[in-house]
Design an enzyme around this catalytic site. Structure first.
Site, mmCIF file in Angstrom:
data_model
loop_
_atom_site.group_PDB
_atom_site.id
_atom_site.type_symbol
_atom_site.label_atom_id
_atom_site.label_comp_id
_atom_site.label_asym_id
_atom_site.label_seq_id
_atom_site.Cartn_x
_atom_site.Cartn_y
_atom_site.Cartn_z
ATOM 1 N N HIS A 230 1.748 4.478 -2.842
ATOM 2 C CA HIS A 230 1.853 5.929 -2.653
ATOM 3 C C HIS A 230 3.234 6.422 -3.122
ATOM 4 C CE1 HIS A 230 -1.853 6.727 -0.549
ATOM 5 N NE2 HIS A 230 -1.561 5.985 0.504
ATOM 6 N N HIS B 21 0.837 -1.208 0.000
ATOM 7 C CA HIS B 21 0.000 0.000 0.000
ATOM 8 C C HIS B 21 0.870 1.257 0.000
ATOM 9 C CE1 HIS B 21 -3.605 2.422 1.291
ATOM 10 N NE2 HIS B 21 -2.635 3.196 1.748
ATOM 11 N N GLU B 22 1.765 1.340 0.966
ATOM 12 C CA GLU B 22 2.596 2.542 1.065
ATOM 13 C C GLU B 22 3.530 2.653 -0.130
ATOM 14 O OE1 GLU B 22 1.689 4.724 3.044
ATOM 15 O OE2 GLU B 22 0.414 3.484 4.327
ATOM 16 N N HIS C 204 3.440 6.895 -6.769
ATOM 17 C CA HIS C 204 2.710 8.090 -7.185
ATOM 18 C C HIS C 204 3.645 9.305 -7.110
ATOM 19 C CE1 HIS C 204 -1.503 10.248 -6.751
ATOM 20 N NE2 HIS C 204 -0.931 10.502 -7.905
HETATM 21 ZN ZN ZN Z 1 -2.811 5.246 1.999
#
Ligand code: ZN
Length: 696
Positions: free
Chosen positions: A487, A483-484, A490
């Site tokens: 990010h 998940h991280e 991104h």
């Molecule tokens: Zn998040």
């Protein structure tokens, strides 16, 4: 990049640069807490001077002399703030916490000074009113729009007395947010349950024992076992401890964070925060804070958020209640003569998972070594986007556990640095997050120093293994890592000109798309086959275990959905009432009663430690964002599925171009439509959570 030079009679402050470090990364070894205050003061003063000069420009406003000039201003402050934010979150101490308390209202006042500056707003407004005639590029037009919206939403253009009150509210809210966060950390630091002997460790899995041993070591109790209030410590304990009394004790301490009744109690802070947010929203012309907050999000209105949560809630609750009955029956079958309680759920759910899905956390753990999961996350980024990662050891870090990789693109160009800070420690706040020490921009491309590449950080709270042992993750931990890392991509792949729209400067209900999307690849069989290898033998995960693991993905989703949506409802209701009153705990209980929250399921985050909502407020009236983004990520992953290839190159290229590299250069709906050709419906989300067929 501009740097602020020290005066001749002043010793050099390493925060103000220049930084003679690899990739111009912060010189952490030279930075001491006492450097921050003078660096902040100097950087803020320089920024004010720059902004005043822009406002006083005699030439009529142009994009270049106003918006681009603002984008170039304040770079030392951006740098100092980024370094401070990283340390305050991941490796704080008493000195840094005192500076954080002092600086929060000063930084809020600094922002107000700019956002409520009459002359500056007049220039922005003049440009905005003539935007059609300016011949702007798409990106420039978007940046101008973001300035006009940001200033208007901050209160620019309102009467002087109103602006003064809005400024005062902003400063007070900054103080309250800092106090809230520090109180939670203090409660977490103050607690450790030391397990005395085998009796206290009855039932504990290998993983939970290792986590307890590492937690004790970190707290200066070598050779002992301790449970702390970090999720990575509490959850394995609640899942495997056979001692119901100790589960209850630990659970009670966990959910009481921020509500101890002493100096760290957050309830009065919550009441004041909500009242001030509501007052400010009204001054700005909105009926409630939620209306104010959501207008600038993808959701747009509280009603749209409520509709999404309502739609998921009914089916999730039915599923959770079915599971509760099964867990109760299991407890009774084992001779447990009690009504299932919140501290029992995870324990019996593990047993039910074993019975139904034949999955045992202990059987799984050796296949999920941290090192292998990092490699898996990197490899997926290589297959999708051609990125390569090379660990380097010459970049300064803030703690010896932090690791750094150079990230390069398909043609070998350096895309940025990736910092991984994986382990729980008492100087770190709980949770997991991505932050940046520097964001991408191309403002300097007209100069010789070229494009600014990002420095991107992932912070986790995994339990450290005892020395010499491999660090083993739970499947949830591995999902958090992915998940991280989503990010981080991104931020790493960002390819825009202006900081205002760079990296993750997008609405919070869109920002969880890249992160939650990335979790899907962890569940891809070919990823698990390659990277889920036994930590000692190197053997791949047996096919049969892999099949069972993937089949179990929707297990306990009723619980997960209910604990999350319960928190999201409370957050929304806190902010869409004109008034909540002095007792937020009673209000919270009222919301839970109205929605019919099952008593056996606790909220994912109770209000007194709901950092998303009350520490700075980034997710205030915004905790629903994860589910809004999940509508997007489930639909995005189906775009890959539809091609028959989870790594389909054309879809990956479209994802990169339309979303991951685009930052906030367009409205979020437009970004999504550029990728998918249409907007999503919640159907894919319901299928992902296994709730599509549930009654209710
Ligand atoms: Zn998040």
């Amino acid at each position: 990049m501009t740097t602020t030079q020290p005066q001749a009679n002043e010793p050099a402050n390493p925060l103000l640069g220049p930084w003679a470090t690899p990739h111009d990364s912060p010189p952490f070894a030279a930075i001491r807490p006492e450097h921050f205050r003078p660096a902040f003061d100097r950087a803020m003063a320089d920024h004010v001077a720059e902004v005043e000069a822009i406002a006083a420009t005699p030439d009529s406003p142009s994009f270049n002399n106003t918006i681009a000039a603002l984008e170039r201003s304040g770079q030392p402050l951006t740098r100092v703030s980024a370094v401070f934010r990283a340390l305050a979150g991941a490796h704080t101490n008493d000195a840094l916490m005192a500076i954080e308390r002092d600086m929060a209202p000063l930084l809020a006042a600094h922002r107000n000074r700019i956002h409520l500056h009459d002359g500056l707003y007049a220039r922005i407004k003049a440009l905005w009113d003539r935007r059609a005639e300016l011949g702007l590029t798409g990106e420039q037009a978007r940046v101008l729009e973001r300035y006009a919206v940001t200033f208007r939403r901050a209160g620019a253009g309102l009467p002087q007395a109103t602006r003064a009150r809005i400024a005062a509210i902003g400063e007070r809210l900054a103080e309250l947010g800092t106090a809230f966060s520090q109180n939670v950390l203090a409660d977490e630091q103050a607690y450790a349950l030391v397990l005395e002997g085998e009796a206290d460790m009855a039932g504990l899995s290998e993983g939970a024992r290792a986590a307890a041993k590492a937690a004790a070591e970190e707290r200066g109790l070598p050779g002992k076992h301790a449970i702390t209030l970090a999720r990575s410590s509490v959850e394995p304990f609640l899942q495997s401890s056979a001692r119901r009394d100790l589960r209850e004790k630990t659970y009670a301490a966990w959910i009481a964070r921020g509500q101890s009744g002493g100096v760290t109690d957050n309830r009065a802070i919550i009441a004041e925060t909500l009242a001030l947010r509501s007052e400010r929203a009204k001054l700005l012309g909105y009926p409630t804070f939620a209306h104010y907050r959501l207008e600038d999000a993808m959701a747009k209105t509280p009603e749209a958020v409520a509709a999404l949560l309502d739609g998921v809630w009914a089916k999730a609750r039915v599923r959770a209640e079915e599971d509760r009955d099964a867990l109760q029956a299991l407890a009774q079958a084992e001779g447990g003569n009690f009504a299932l309680a919140a501290w029992d759920w995870r324990y019996y759910a593990e047993k039910l998972r074993k019975a139904r899905c034949d999955i045992d956390a202990a059987e799984l753990a050796p296949y999920l070594a941290l090192e292998n999961m990092i490699s898996a996350a990197f490899d997926v980024a290589h297959r999708l986007f051609g990125l390569s990662f090379r660990e380097v050891h010459d970049v300064p870090v803030w703690h010896p556990d932090v690791r750094v990789w150079e990230v390069s693109g398909p043609q070998g160009r350096l895309e940025g640095l990736f910092f991984g800070d994986y382990f729980a420690r008492s100087s770190k706040r709980s949770g997991a997050w991505m932050t940046t020490l520097r964001t991408q921009d191309k403002l300097a491309q007209d100069k010789l120093d070229g494009e600014v590449r990002p420095l991107v950080v992932n912070v986790m709270n995994f339990a450290k293994a005892s020395s010499g042992e491999p660090v083993l993750l739970s499947f949830d931990d591995a999902r958090t890592l992915f998940h991280e890392f989503g990010h981080a991509l991104h931020a790493l792949l960002s390819d825009v000109t202006f900081p205002m729209i760079s990296c993750t400067n997008v609405p919070t209900d869109f920002v969880e798309l890249p992160s939650q999307l990335y979790e899907h690849w962890l569940e891809e069989p070919e990823v698990l086959r390659r990277f889920a290898r036994h930590c000692r033998t190197g053997a791949p995960m047996p096919e049969d275990l892999l099949r069972r693991l993937i089949a179990a993905r929707t297990f306990n989703q009723g619980f997960a959905t209910v604990e999350y949506v319960g928190s999201a409802f409370v957050d929304l209701e806190f902010h869409r009432q004109a008034e909540v009153g002095p007792d937020p705990a009673a209000f919270e209980a009222g919301v839970l009663e109205r929605i019919g929250m099952p008593a056996e399921i606790g909220m994912r985050h109770r209000s007194p430690h709901f950092l998303h909502v009350f520490a700075g407020g980034g997710y205030a009236a915004g905790y629903y964002s994860y589910m809004w983004s999940e509508v997007l990520d489930a639909d995005t992953f189906e775009a890959f599925r539809e091609t028959g290839d989870a790594f389909d190159p054309a879809t990956a290229a479209r994802l990169r171009d339309a979303i991951l590299s685009a930052g906030g250069s367009r409205d979020a709906e437009e970004l999504y439509k550029a990728f998918r050709g249409r907007l999503p419906t919640p159907d894919a989300l319901m299928r992902k959570r296994g709730l599509a067929e549930a009654a209710g």
